[in-house]
Design a protein around this motif. Sequence first.
Motif, PDB file in Angstrom:
ATOM      1  N   ILE A   1    -101.491  53.085  42.658  1.00 54.94           N
ATOM      2  CA  ILE A   1    -102.805  52.826  42.121  1.00 54.94           C
ATOM      3  C   ILE A   1    -102.797  50.998  42.427  1.00 54.94           C
ATOM      4  O   ILE A   1    -103.892  50.424  42.958  1.00 54.94           O
TER       5      ILE A   1
ATOM      6  N   SER B   1    -105.691  49.560  45.078  1.00 57.21           N
ATOM      7  CA  SER B   1    -106.558  48.407  44.505  1.00 57.21           C
ATOM      8  C   SER B   1    -106.373  47.058  45.265  1.00 57.21           C
ATOM      9  O   SER B   1    -107.368  46.537  45.600  1.00 57.21           O
TER      10      SER B   1
ATOM     11  N   TYR C   1    -111.097  58.028  38.323  1.00 62.79           N
ATOM     12  CA  TYR C   1    -110.919  56.963  39.354  1.00 62.79           C
ATOM     13  C   TYR C   1    -112.198  57.262  40.335  1.00 62.79           C
ATOM     14  O   TYR C   1    -112.802  56.324  40.798  1.00 62.79           O
TER      15      TYR C   1
ATOM     16  N   ILE D   1    -110.160  55.001  44.602  1.00 59.26           N
ATOM     17  CA  ILE D   1    -109.572  53.667  44.092  1.00 59.26           C
ATOM     18  C   ILE D   1    -109.660  52.453  45.074  1.00 59.26           C
ATOM     19  O   ILE D   1    -110.253  51.373  44.512  1.00 59.26           O
TER      20      ILE D   1
ATOM     21  N   MET E   1    -110.646  53.796  34.110  1.00 56.80           N
ATOM     22  CA  MET E   1    -109.491  53.188  34.859  1.00 56.80           C
ATOM     23  C   MET E   1    -108.106  52.925  33.843  1.00 56.80           C
ATOM     24  O   MET E   1    -107.239  53.387  34.418  1.00 56.80           O
TER      25      MET E   1
END
Length: 440
Positions: free
Chosen positions: A49, A53, A176, A273, A311
């Motif tokens: 993640i 991100s 997500y 994501i 999230m």
Amino acid sequence: MNSKKTQMRVNQRGPAPEKPAPGGAVKEFLTALGPGLITGASDDDPSGIVTYSMAGAAFGYATLWTSLVTFPLMAGVQFICAKVGLVYGGGLATVMRRSFPRKVVYVAVGALLIANTINAAADIQAVAAGVNLLAPIPIAVLILPIALGILVFQVWGSYKTIVKIFRWLTLTLFAYIGAAFLARPNWSEVLRGTVVPSIEFNSEYLSMLVAILGTTISPYLFFWQSDNEVEEKESDPGEGDTRRGHATDAELKHAAWDVNAGMLLSNVVMYFIILSAAATLHQSTHHEIESATQAAEALKPIAGEAAFLLMALGLIGTGVLAVPILTASAAYSIAEVMGWECGLDKKPRQAKEFYLVMAGSTFGALLINYLGVNPMKALFITAVINGFLAPPLLVGLMIVSNNRKIMGDHVNGVLLNILGWSATALMFIAAIVLVWTWTQ
């Protein structure tokens, strides 16, 4: 196999009749979901993640296309791992120990143990940080009970119970997807970033591509997939023939559905994501983030409370799913190479060494956290280890899966060989690029 204990894992029953699942193809598909779905979901752990991100925050929609490239490669590699487990009746480490020099295999599983322990440490901290986002409890206070709770669950829970909970935890990944739609992206730019590959020949962009590949096609998934196909088969012996070389066509078909569903879920979540970070953080001033919790906090003023909550919940769920898979896959590989009894469905007294390795990996992760090691630096070390470990492991996997002495009539077909060797070549290129970026 390499020991009498390991040989006990191979059931000597004759082939069971193949029965069509009642309720049609949909129910048969849902029934087939298991190790592949869990493997795909665990790939989107907090460290993944963070990477996705960071990609969205730094480069906007320019890396969305990578999810289309990695899906078939992941699906091909993981199905090969599943096939090896089903056909051989043992995990990948067992097969490799029989096929390659032991010193080489020892180095590989040792590196896997180190990388998985570091990754588990970062994920435990991420779960604690996710809880901290929802309740004002200090992260340092949360780390110990979270780690011990996961370990107790692994040691004393039955395999069927563990798998059932893992399946439910996969639902947290949909958080997500929801967060991405709440971010209100520019869909025309999203489409362009999805179907038109964008590559920048600078160290920052290439480093990000390497990071995406490294966190998506991860070595621990290879071992987990093959071992859990064996566990799944042994936990429900009425489902098929567990003799070595006697995987049925129905079992392989179910494994293909399962793996494809898991890898599709993994890449869809990866896609959203990146999309949510691109639509929010990249459009604001948050182009650089250092943790998944920072990404969640940054979403709050931009996309609203609902996106922030989704999230945070996703962070907790994926971390709780990934940590036991990281420590268990390391324990499987070590136990198989050493010829020890192993399996999540076995009691601690039946597989003492297996559970000791798992506990050691968990306590190693705790030690890393309490020593105050920077989680991002730790994840970088993990990425480096995995970056150099994945290519030779993939070569070994492809050699094994094309060996008729091991696989019988179930050696790879043309499509699987194309996908498997393409993934291998890509990971070698990624390792070379990783070294090149260090010089820039």
